[in-house]
Design a protein around this motif. Structure first.
Motif, short mmCIF file in Angstrom:
data_model
loop_
_atom_site.label_atom_id
_atom_site.label_comp_id
_atom_site.label_asym_id
_atom_site.label_seq_id
_atom_site.Cartn_x
_atom_site.Cartn_y
_atom_site.Cartn_z
N VAL A 1 1.03 -0.88 0.20
CA VAL A 1 0.42 -0.41 0.38
C VAL A 1 1.13 0.96 0.05
CG1 VAL A 1 -1.21 1.36 1.66
CG2 VAL A 1 -2.00 -1.27 1.09
N GLY A 2 2.21 1.49 0.77
CA GLY A 2 2.99 2.73 0.48
C GLY A 2 3.79 2.47 -0.54
N PHE A 3 4.29 1.56 -0.93
CA PHE A 3 4.76 1.48 -2.53
C PHE A 3 3.81 2.66 -3.30
CE2 PHE A 3 4.41 -0.70 -6.65
CZ PHE A 3 5.51 -0.06 -7.24
N THR A 4 2.50 1.63 -3.96
CA THR A 4 0.99 2.25 -4.67
C THR A 4 0.25 3.77 -4.10
OG1 THR A 4 -0.17 1.35 -3.27
CG2 THR A 4 0.37 0.28 -5.11
N GLY A 5 1.51 3.71 -2.89
CA GLY A 5 0.83 4.99 -2.87
C GLY A 5 1.69 6.01 -3.12
N TYR A 6 3.42 6.36 -3.40
CA TYR A 6 4.22 6.83 -3.58
C TYR A 6 3.36 6.98 -5.55
CZ TYR A 6 7.39 7.31 -0.56
OH TYR A 6 7.62 8.05 1.42
N GLN A 7 3.25 5.37 -6.50
CA GLN A 7 3.24 5.64 -7.53
C GLN A 7 1.44 7.01 -7.82
OE1 GLN A 7 0.66 1.83 -8.80
NE2 GLN A 7 1.42 2.50 -10.55
N LEU A 8 0.66 7.02 -7.21
CA LEU A 8 -0.53 7.92 -7.23
C LEU A 8 -0.08 9.74 -6.91
CD1 LEU A 8 -2.67 6.41 -4.45
CD2 LEU A 8 -3.32 6.09 -7.10
N VAL A 9 0.93 10.05 -6.75
CA VAL A 9 1.47 11.55 -6.90
C VAL A 9 2.09 11.71 -7.63
CG1 VAL A 9 3.13 13.01 -6.55
CG2 VAL A 9 2.40 10.70 -4.87
N TRP A 10 1.80 10.24 -9.59
CA TRP A 10 2.01 10.34 -11.03
C TRP A 10 3.31 11.62 -11.19
CZ3 TRP A 10 2.53 6.35 -13.27
CH2 TRP A 10 2.58 6.38 -14.26
N LEU B 1 -5.35 -0.44 -5.83
CA LEU B 1 -4.31 -1.09 -5.28
C LEU B 1 -3.89 0.02 -4.21
CD1 LEU B 1 -2.24 -3.29 -8.33
CD2 LEU B 1 -3.35 -3.88 -6.60
N HIS B 2 -4.51 0.92 -3.96
CA HIS B 2 -3.57 1.96 -2.75
C HIS B 2 -5.28 1.49 -2.15
CE1 HIS B 2 -1.32 4.45 -0.31
NE2 HIS B 2 -3.03 5.22 -0.22
N ILE B 3 -6.14 1.61 -1.98
CA ILE B 3 -7.12 1.82 -1.30
C ILE B 3 -8.31 0.24 -0.88
CG2 ILE B 3 -9.67 2.36 -0.83
CD1 ILE B 3 -8.75 4.79 -2.43
N GLY B 4 -7.81 -0.65 -1.32
CA GLY B 4 -8.41 -1.93 -1.62
C GLY B 4 -7.45 -2.60 -0.28
N PRO B 5 -5.67 -2.52 -0.60
CA PRO B 5 -4.99 -3.21 0.23
C PRO B 5 -5.12 -3.02 1.32
CG PRO B 5 -4.18 -3.24 -1.78
CD PRO B 5 -5.55 -2.46 -1.93
N ALA B 6 -5.68 -1.83 1.82
CA ALA B 6 -5.51 -0.58 2.69
C ALA B 6 -6.31 -1.11 3.47
CB ALA B 6 -5.39 1.07 2.74
N SER B 7 -8.44 -1.32 2.81
CA SER B 7 -8.99 -1.22 3.40
C SER B 7 -9.20 -3.05 3.90
CB SER B 7 -11.04 -1.65 2.60
OG SER B 7 -10.87 -0.10 2.17
#
Lengths: 66, 400, 150
Positions: free
Chosen positions: B143-152, B198-204
């Motif tokens: 989840v932390g990794f996909t968070g870096y992706q979101l900033v784009w 993939l950020h919010i789903g695994p976080a939930s």
């Protein structure tokens, strides 16, 4: 020792007052990061006050952890 | 088991056992020092799990705020993050809070992991929280990794390319996984939607795993003490204000930057790509997590026969004496005792009119014996350390 | 061994490191203190403590891990509650509650543990002599027949 704790609490209370004024100042001048950092500083000062109160025995442990 | 004379346990013989004993002593030595400053109920190392949960809670609240403004598309993704940072009142602050709380979460989780590993809190059926905890760690890291992706920004673009390369390096399923990850053959408008999911789903899903993590604990320590709640939230806000979280250059289809700012908490595997092939990194990660899952089974300090009273067998209910009073049921810290309707009256006078019977769920019992202390009716025993053995030692003591 | 009150200590195997302190089941410095190692302080049944006092022990104590750090999460809190209750019961029976103690010391607290035990023993030495043992056991086939109703 108790006097030192009291002095610490007084100091931290003064600091938190300053931080609170700083938050107001940041809000008034739209310095959001400044205000936000002071929110954090204020909370950390509060945590120090809680810790000192606990060490003085004024607030006790939670009942389950007496 | 030799119960006489209370023979002191011999120190572990294997080199590994001695090493782990040293680590155990070091971990508890740290507690001694911290307890000099903090009262025991404010010791942060007794609440690493609660601290993780607190940081996760901060992440959820700040994440909901960010979700209001975020737009998951290649064109708008970067711009919406910039708008959050600069345009929304206190938006940049909340972004920073989300960023630093994630770091705090990983730090607290790793402290929790190592402390419970080094102090033997994975023994017997406590492997269950361990396994769920490993899942929490893997999902949290992802989840932390996909968070870096979101900033784009450029970094996000490079990270995506690197991760796709790592996935593609896997035989057989690699291409399919890469397709699932970026939502198509290449990076397209669907990619950030996929990343957001993939950020919010695994976080939930973390909360589902937390339910599993807490399932066998009677009174889980979910929240840290007040001073640490204040200090953690305060530290996160202070950092977010003093060192604001920023984006790099916006991602451009042709851009291939050679370097990007590293993050030691989430991006270490990508740093390894400097030195290893993508496949080697994937194998390394797989081996690391496999070992992590295996720790409760291979990392024992002592062989069971060396454990003496620490390995006294799963508690047994003595049916005839159980009165169904529920005391053991309330005291068991692992929810290992269930009360079932009594099939027949007990044998002792006190148990004659019982309605309930205590049953030990053996797969949950960690052999601590707390139920034996809870039972005033002599209806529970640890099979390898009987009440008779204790009484013999007491007698020996008072007659000498 | 005859010098000093007879004290029985139930010590959690995860708490104080007893290896350097013990010899033949007794504390090296205070041979009158017999140590019984238990898997967790919460394992100790209060009726055993009562029994030990009734059979002629001058004092009984239980040692667990530091509060908040019980290996089994809650054993030492539970045991402290039980010891408190038992102390109130003893007081009603005119037994001095100082004969019963609850200590909490970690792996590295050997010296502090010894000091606490010494204070406990000294406290008992200062008390007036206890009532004679309820039942002097002749054979080592103990409590099996005797049922304590709580």
């Amino acid at each position: 020792m108790r006097n030192m704790y009291t002095a610490g609490i007084v100091l931290l209370s003064g600091l938190s007052l300053a931080f609170a004024l700083g938050i107001l100042y940041g809000e008034a001048t739209d310095r959001w990061f400044f205000g936000g950092a002071l929110v954090g500083a204020l909370l950390m000062a509060y945590s120090g006050i809680v810790l000192l109160l606990r060490k003085m025995g004024i607030i006790g442990p939670r009942k389950a952890e007496r | 088991m030799s119960t006489g004379a209370g023979i002191a346990p011999s120190p572990p013989r294997s080199r590994y056992g001695r090493f782990m004993t040293g680590v155990l002593r070091g971990t508890l030595k740290l507690d001694v020092w911290i307890n000099k400053v903090y009262p025991a109920d404010y010791n942060p190392l007794y609440y690493t799990g609660g601290l993780s949960n607190l940081f996760l809670f901060i992440l959820v609240l700040s994440g909901i705020f960010l979700f209001f403004y975020y737009e998951a598309s290649l064109v708008e993704g970067f711009a919406s993050v910039q708008y959050i940072t600069l345009g929304v009142p206190y938006g940049g602050l909340i972004r920073g809070v989300h960023r630093y709380a994630a770091d705090g979460f990983i730090v607290a989780v790793l402290l929790h992991l190592f402390r419970n590993w080094f102090t033997d809190r994975y023994l017997f059926s406590r492997d269950n929280p361990w396994i769920s905890g490993m899942f929490l760690l893997i999902f949290g890291g992802f989840v932390g990794f996909t968070g870096y992706q979101l900033v784009w920004d450029e970094r996000a673009q490079v990270l995506t390319a690197m991760f796709v390369g790592m996935l593609r390096s896997l035989p057989l399923i690699g291409d399919w996984l890469a397709r699932v990850f970026i939502g198509g053959a290449g990076v397209s408008d669907g990619t950030l939607v996929r990343a957001l999911f993939l950020h919010i789903g695994p976080a939930s899903a973390l909360y589902v795993m937390l339910w599993w993590h807490y399932l066998r604990l009677r009174h889980p320590k979910i929240w840290p003490p007040a001073t640490w709640v204040l200090a953690s939230v305060g530290l996160v806000f202070l950092l977010a204000g003093v060192i604001p979280a920023t984006s790099g250059q916006p991602a451009a289809p042709a851009g291939r930057p050679a370097s990007f700012p590293m993050d030691i908490f989430f991006l270490i595997p990508f740093w390894l790509l400097n030195y290893m092939s993508p496949f080697a990194v994937m194998v390394l990660l797989g081996a690391l997590f496999t070992l992590g899952f295996a720790i409760p089974y291979i990392a024992r300090r002592e062989a069971p026969q060396e454990m003496s009273v620490r390995h006294a067998g799963v508690a047994q209910v003595i049916d005839g004496n159980c009165t169904g009073c529920e005391l053991c049921f309330f005291d068991c810290p692992y929810n290992a005792i269930a009360m079932v309707p009594s099939p027949a009256p007990g044998l002792s006078r006190a148990a004659a009119n019982r309605t309930w019977l205590a049953v030990v769920i053996e797969s949950r019992c960690v052999e601590c014996g707390i139920c034996i202390g809870a039972c005033p009716f002599e209806a529970l025993e640890l099979p390898k350390f009987l009440e008779r053995d204790v009484q013999a030692q007491v007698l020996e003591a008072v007659r000498a | 061994m005859s010098n000093g009150p007879k004290v029985v200590g139930f010590v959690c195997d995860w708490s104080v490191d007893l290896v350097p302190l013990m010899e033949g089941g007794r504390l090296r410095e205070m041979p009158s203190v017999r140590i019984i190692r238990v898997p967790c302080s919460g394992f100790v049944r209060p009726s055993w403590l009562e029994d030990a006092l009734g059979r002629g022990a001058d004092g009984v104590f239980v040692t667990g891990c530091p509060y908040g750090d019980c290996l089994n999460r809650e054993g030492n809190y539970l045991m402290r509650d039980r010891v408190d209750q038992l102390q109130r019961r003893l007081q009603r029976r005119r037994v001095d509650p100082a004969r019963l103690g609850m200590l909490a010391y970690g792996l590295h607290d050997g010296p502090a543990f010894l000091a606490a035990v010494r204070a406990f023993v000294e406290g008992i030495r200062a008390l007036p002599a206890a009532a004679p043992p309820r039942s002097a056991p002749a054979a080592p086939a103990p409590a099996a027949a005797e049922r304590e109703t709580p």
